[in-house]
Design a protein around this motif. Structure first.
Motif, mmCIF file in Angstrom:
data_model
loop_
_atom_site.group_PDB
_atom_site.id
_atom_site.type_symbol
_atom_site.label_atom_id
_atom_site.label_comp_id
_atom_site.label_asym_id
_atom_site.label_seq_id
_atom_site.Cartn_x
_atom_site.Cartn_y
_atom_site.Cartn_z
ATOM 1 N N CYS A 54 22.625 7.069 45.689
ATOM 2 C CA CYS A 54 21.796 6.444 46.720
ATOM 3 C C CYS A 54 22.644 5.959 47.888
ATOM 4 O O CYS A 54 22.254 6.116 49.053
ATOM 5 N N LYS A 55 23.808 5.403 47.590
ATOM 6 C CA LYS A 55 24.689 4.938 48.661
ATOM 7 C C LYS A 55 25.211 6.103 49.486
ATOM 8 O O LYS A 55 25.304 6.019 50.717
ATOM 9 N N ALA A 56 25.527 7.206 48.827
ATOM 10 C CA ALA A 56 25.987 8.399 49.551
ATOM 11 C C ALA A 56 24.877 8.958 50.433
ATOM 12 O O ALA A 56 25.124 9.376 51.577
ATOM 13 N N LYS A 57 23.653 8.960 49.936
ATOM 14 C CA LYS A 57 22.525 9.467 50.729
ATOM 15 C C LYS A 57 22.231 8.537 51.902
ATOM 16 O O LYS A 57 21.918 9.002 53.003
ATOM 17 N N LEU A 58 22.353 7.238 51.693
ATOM 18 C CA LEU A 58 22.172 6.274 52.784
ATOM 19 C C LEU A 58 23.198 6.519 53.880
ATOM 20 O O LEU A 58 22.858 6.573 55.068
ATOM 21 N N ARG A 59 24.446 6.680 53.487
ATOM 22 C CA ARG A 59 25.520 6.967 54.440
ATOM 23 C C ARG A 59 25.233 8.252 55.201
ATOM 24 O O ARG A 59 25.376 8.321 56.420
ATOM 25 N N GLU A 60 24.770 9.272 54.487
ATOM 26 C CA GLU A 60 24.465 10.559 55.119
ATOM 27 C C GLU A 60 23.314 10.442 56.117
ATOM 28 O O GLU A 60 23.372 11.019 57.208
ATOM 29 N N GLU A 61 22.279 9.683 55.758
ATOM 30 C CA GLU A 61 21.133 9.525 56.653
ATOM 31 C C GLU A 61 21.520 8.773 57.930
ATOM 32 O O GLU A 61 21.031 9.096 59.013
ATOM 33 N N ARG A 63 24.590 8.701 59.225
ATOM 34 C CA ARG A 63 25.502 9.564 59.988
ATOM 35 C C ARG A 63 24.775 10.720 60.657
ATOM 36 O O ARG A 63 25.286 11.305 61.609
ATOM 37 N N LYS A 64 23.598 11.042 60.168
ATOM 38 C CA LYS A 64 22.810 12.113 60.777
ATOM 39 C C LYS A 64 22.466 11.793 62.232
ATOM 40 O O LYS A 64 22.369 12.676 63.072
ATOM 41 N N ASN A 65 22.304 10.510 62.533
ATOM 42 C CA ASN A 65 21.949 10.067 63.879
ATOM 43 C C ASN A 65 23.118 9.404 64.599
ATOM 44 O O ASN A 65 22.918 8.636 65.534
ATOM 45 N N ALA A 66 24.322 9.687 64.181
ATOM 46 C CA ALA A 66 25.500 9.037 64.762
ATOM 47 C C ALA A 66 25.748 9.455 66.210
ATOM 48 O O ALA A 66 26.371 8.710 66.968
ATOM 49 N N ASN A 67 25.263 10.614 66.611
ATOM 50 C CA ASN A 67 25.519 11.090 67.968
ATOM 51 C C ASN A 67 24.460 10.655 68.977
ATOM 52 O O ASN A 67 24.533 11.050 70.131
ATOM 53 N N VAL A 68 23.509 9.857 68.584
ATOM 54 C CA VAL A 68 22.477 9.374 69.499
ATOM 55 C C VAL A 68 23.090 8.295 70.386
ATOM 56 O O VAL A 68 23.681 7.339 69.897
ATOM 57 N N ARG A 69 22.952 8.443 71.692
ATOM 58 C CA ARG A 69 23.553 7.510 72.643
ATOM 59 C C ARG A 69 22.531 6.720 73.458
ATOM 60 O O ARG A 69 22.867 5.696 74.036
ATOM 61 N N ILE A 74 17.775 4.764 69.931
ATOM 62 C CA ILE A 74 18.368 3.998 68.830
ATOM 63 C C ILE A 74 17.408 2.908 68.381
ATOM 64 O O ILE A 74 17.222 2.688 67.172
ATOM 65 N N ASP A 75 16.764 2.245 69.325
ATOM 66 C CA ASP A 75 15.806 1.191 68.976
ATOM 67 C C ASP A 75 14.618 1.748 68.197
ATOM 68 O O ASP A 75 14.156 1.131 67.234
ATOM 69 N N VAL A 76 14.124 2.900 68.586
ATOM 70 C CA VAL A 76 13.007 3.513 67.861
ATOM 71 C C VAL A 76 13.439 3.873 66.442
ATOM 72 O O VAL A 76 12.695 3.643 65.475
ATOM 73 N N LEU A 77 14.644 4.426 66.295
ATOM 74 C CA LEU A 77 15.142 4.744 64.963
ATOM 75 C C LEU A 77 15.331 3.480 64.118
ATOM 76 O O LEU A 77 15.080 3.490 62.906
ATOM 77 N N LEU A 78 15.759 2.394 64.748
ATOM 78 C CA LEU A 78 15.887 1.119 64.040
ATOM 79 C C LEU A 78 14.532 0.619 63.539
ATOM 80 O O LEU A 78 14.411 0.166 62.400
ATOM 81 N N ILE A 79 13.534 0.707 64.382
ATOM 82 C CA ILE A 79 12.191 0.264 63.995
ATOM 83 C C ILE A 79 11.681 1.095 62.826
ATOM 84 O O ILE A 79 11.139 0.559 61.850
ATOM 85 N N LYS A 80 11.899 2.401 62.893
ATOM 86 C CA LYS A 80 11.461 3.268 61.793
ATOM 87 C C LYS A 80 12.218 2.951 60.503
ATOM 88 O O LYS A 80 11.629 2.960 59.414
ATOM 89 N N GLY A 81 13.500 2.674 60.614
ATOM 90 C CA GLY A 81 14.289 2.328 59.438
ATOM 91 C C GLY A 81 13.853 1.023 58.808
ATOM 92 O O GLY A 81 13.806 0.885 57.583
ATOM 93 N N GLN A 82 13.516 0.043 59.643
ATOM 94 C CA GLN A 82 13.038 -1.242 59.130
ATOM 95 C C GLN A 82 11.673 -1.089 58.465
ATOM 96 O O GLN A 82 11.409 -1.697 57.421
#
Length: 122
Positions: A54-61, A63-69, A74-82
């Motif tokens: 689960c921790k590896a999958k969390l890290r992968e998810e 990092r999937k959006n690491a290139n978003v600038r 980023i705020d929309v992705l944060l809201i979805k994650g919350q």
């Protein structure tokens, strides 16, 4: 007749974060929150995964959006994650939907003719 061209810069209204540094801090905070909740999620949801997976999958998810600038994206992705975290912790999502994150480990569909032929795909 010379025409003057005005260049304007459109200011967009921020969703949550005012700048990139603030958005980065919010992302780190969300990651830590997810990371701390993994043992509780595994206790409440009977999924066939252990904490390390689960921790590896969390890290992968994340990092999937690491290139978003863009801060707004980023705020929309944060809201979805919350929202996702709240749904999982309140058990509004069935445990089987958590396994959706591991579905990309399935073998890819064949792309060339012979592979499709042997597998029986069109």
């Amino acid at each position: 007749m010379a025409s003057t061209v005005r260049t304007t810069v459109k200011q967009v209204k921020p969703i949550i974060s005012l700048d990139h540094d603030e958005a980065r801090q919010r992302v780190i905070k969300l990651y830590k929150t997810w990371y701390r909740q993994i043992p509780f999620i595994l206790n409440n949801c009977p999924i066939p995964k252990n904490a390390e997976e689960c921790k590896a999958k969390l890290r992968e998810e994340f990092r999937k959006n690491a290139n978003v600038r863009d801060v707004r994206v980023i705020d929309v992705l944060l809201i979805k994650g919350q929202m996702e975290l709240q749904e999982v912790l309140n058990r509004w999502k069935p445990p089987s939907t958590l396994l959706y994150y591991w579905r990309d480990t399935m073998p890819p569909k064949p792309s060339d003719f012979m592979s499709k032929f042997f597998r029986g795909h069109d």
